[in-house]
Design a protein around this motif. Sequence first.
Motif, PDB file in Angstrom:
ATOM      1  N   UNK A 130      28.823 120.761   8.959  1.00  0.00           N
ATOM      2  CA  UNK A 130      27.674 120.351   9.774  1.00  0.00           C
ATOM      3  C   UNK A 130      26.597 121.425   9.788  1.00  0.00           C
ATOM      4  N   UNK A 131      27.012 122.680   9.755  1.00  0.00           N
ATOM      5  CA  UNK A 131      26.046 123.780   9.651  1.00  0.00           C
ATOM      6  C   UNK A 131      25.397 123.776   8.275  1.00  0.00           C
ATOM      7  N   UNK A 132      26.204 123.611   7.239  1.00  0.00           N
ATOM      8  CA  UNK A 132      25.738 123.622   5.848  1.00  0.00           C
ATOM      9  C   UNK A 132      24.699 122.527   5.612  1.00  0.00           C
ATOM     10  N   UNK A 133      24.915 121.340   6.182  1.00  0.00           N
ATOM     11  CA  UNK A 133      24.013 120.205   5.967  1.00  0.00           C
ATOM     12  C   UNK A 133      22.953 120.068   7.055  1.00  0.00           C
ATOM     13  N   UNK A 134      22.960 120.980   8.048  1.00  0.00           N
ATOM     14  CA  UNK A 134      22.013 120.958   9.162  1.00  0.00           C
ATOM     15  C   UNK A 134      22.111 119.645   9.944  1.00  0.00           C
ATOM     16  N   UNK A 152      22.250 110.910   3.187  1.00  0.00           N
ATOM     17  CA  UNK A 152      22.730 111.543   1.956  1.00  0.00           C
ATOM     18  C   UNK A 152      23.419 112.871   2.263  1.00  0.00           C
ATOM     19  N   UNK A 153      22.896 113.605   3.233  1.00  0.00           N
ATOM     20  CA  UNK A 153      23.539 114.864   3.618  1.00  0.00           C
ATOM     21  C   UNK A 153      24.920 114.610   4.216  1.00  0.00           C
ATOM     22  N   UNK A 154      25.046 113.556   5.021  1.00  0.00           N
ATOM     23  CA  UNK A 154      26.358 113.214   5.578  1.00  0.00           C
ATOM     24  C   UNK A 154      27.296 112.774   4.460  1.00  0.00           C
ATOM     25  N   UNK A 155      26.789 112.015   3.510  1.00  0.00           N
ATOM     26  CA  UNK A 155      27.604 111.631   2.360  1.00  0.00           C
ATOM     27  C   UNK A 155      28.103 112.846   1.601  1.00  0.00           C
ATOM     28  N   UNK A 156      27.229 113.835   1.428  1.00  0.00           N
ATOM     29  CA  UNK A 156      27.621 115.068   0.748  1.00  0.00           C
ATOM     30  C   UNK A 156      28.688 115.804   1.554  1.00  0.00           C
TER      31      UNK A 156
END
Length: 580
Positions: A130-134, A152-156
Amino acid sequence: MNIAAGHAATGAFVQLDDVTKRFGSGKPALDQVSGIIHGGEITGLVGPDGAGKTTLIRLMTGLMSPDSGKVDVLGFDTRERSADIQAAIGYMPQRFGLYEDLSVQENLELYADLRGLPKPDRAGIFDELLTFTDLKRFSARLSGKLSGGMKQKLGLACALLKKPRLLLLDEPGVGVDPISRRDLWKMVEVLIKEGVGVVWSTAYLDEAEACDRVLLLNEGRLLFSGRPQELTDRVKERVYRVTGVSGRRRSSLAKLLDEDGVVDGGIQGEAIRLVTTPGHPARFAASGDADVSATEPHFEDAFVDMLGGGPGGRSRLAEAQDPLVARQNGPVIEARGLVKRFGDFTAADNITFDIPGGEIFGLLGPNGAGKSTTFKMLCGLLKPTEGEGRVAGFDLRLDAAEARNRLGYMAQKFSLYGDLSVQQNLQFFAGVYGLTGSRKRERIELMTSIFDFGPRLSMSAKDLPLGLKQRLALACAVMHEPQALFLDEPTSGVDPITRREFWTHINGLVEKGVTVLVTTHFMEEAEYCDRISLIYRGRSIALGSPDELKASVVTDENPDPTMEDAFIALVQGSDVEVAR
């Protein structure tokens, strides 16, 4: 984020040997493809719609087996050790299966269960991702309420739960704004520094240009394998910039594209960019007294050249369009103080502009900025909270039916009826737009001929390749020769050749007097607009021509900004102003 700890940083992570895969009795989806994908690098899978990119990624996951040839992933044969491969990779499909009625946190929990992540390890890993993807501040938000970039960030994040050695991303940038795409790219660059091998399938050729290596596919065959610059160099000294064109750029471009020796071209602000055949002199009949100068090639120039060039400048759709004489005084599309609130959230705030006949006007902005809300209010699909919108002089609140009869609408997501055939969709939309009798038959026959639907008339719309879906959507939108055309991200996900064909039609229609309102995340498409309104946090933060917006962000460090540079700088500048 030490994802690849303990693993080799480089080496052949994937070995493809004469891989062939068929579906049915037609051409193979992949035809004797060979290549190597290394760790610690981003490998781009590039190719037109239907080239075989998704099939190749699925073979690498072990979800399918090749008909012949061999796929080795991390030292395992995909036929024999698919479970071992799936335990060691991360995979983000083209349409990532997030559960929109679950929160960000709940989606992570679900995928952790599916991946067998031990419960004692989860809190630390979730916090890290969660930190990495903000996304930490959005952990309680329903995923259906996230913007496209945040999804897309959550998918990643879900794909990274088990710390993969190899990460497979199938078109992660589709439908995502330039800022979110840069964010995704920065995240992936962190991963490759830790030794992860990344495969990034893409329709955005600026992304392909930034990859360490690319595999270029077309109709299932591998056309090129190597570093992007090696392909770009093939068109060196064959790319030109034409400035000072007299008359309208769109008609000049159409003429230039049909000249002998011109392979490809497009509008770049007030200039025209052209790619020529080897040895073709830099003299163009349609340019008159214009200034012609050599310019640096892009990967996309070489890509289109390798595929045999663009579609040319002729649009049969535009040729069949009767010229529109001004049917009214004043603008064709008007927004006057448009406001849209959803509860206590203001999605669009005091949006004002007008668009005269025969102009392309772009609405740009990050995901969730309010541009689609503005767009839908002007189509009559959303009722504004305040303000008014007009199309062809008709107030969308008072004369919505009259206004809609004068516009054509192409939705962001394929909005035709998937269970109806191509023929049935054409007939249905012709009826919706009031066409009857011989006029209806003539227009359906014309659309069928122009877009080559003949062999596919009985096919269900949902089974069409993406490029053909977009052609069908455009055909239905222009069936009744509308005065105004509303295009909401019309080329999202389609390949560059189809995108060029699409814009050849649009440019031709505009020359006949049609007015176009378009949203797009392709910044090279934004260059086709006569003017652009940049929407951010529900407000218009900039309005002007592409060249004016680019000129507004010129600095000593970046004296020649691209449209993407302008987009990002203006959004970031707005954030700075708000913070003051």
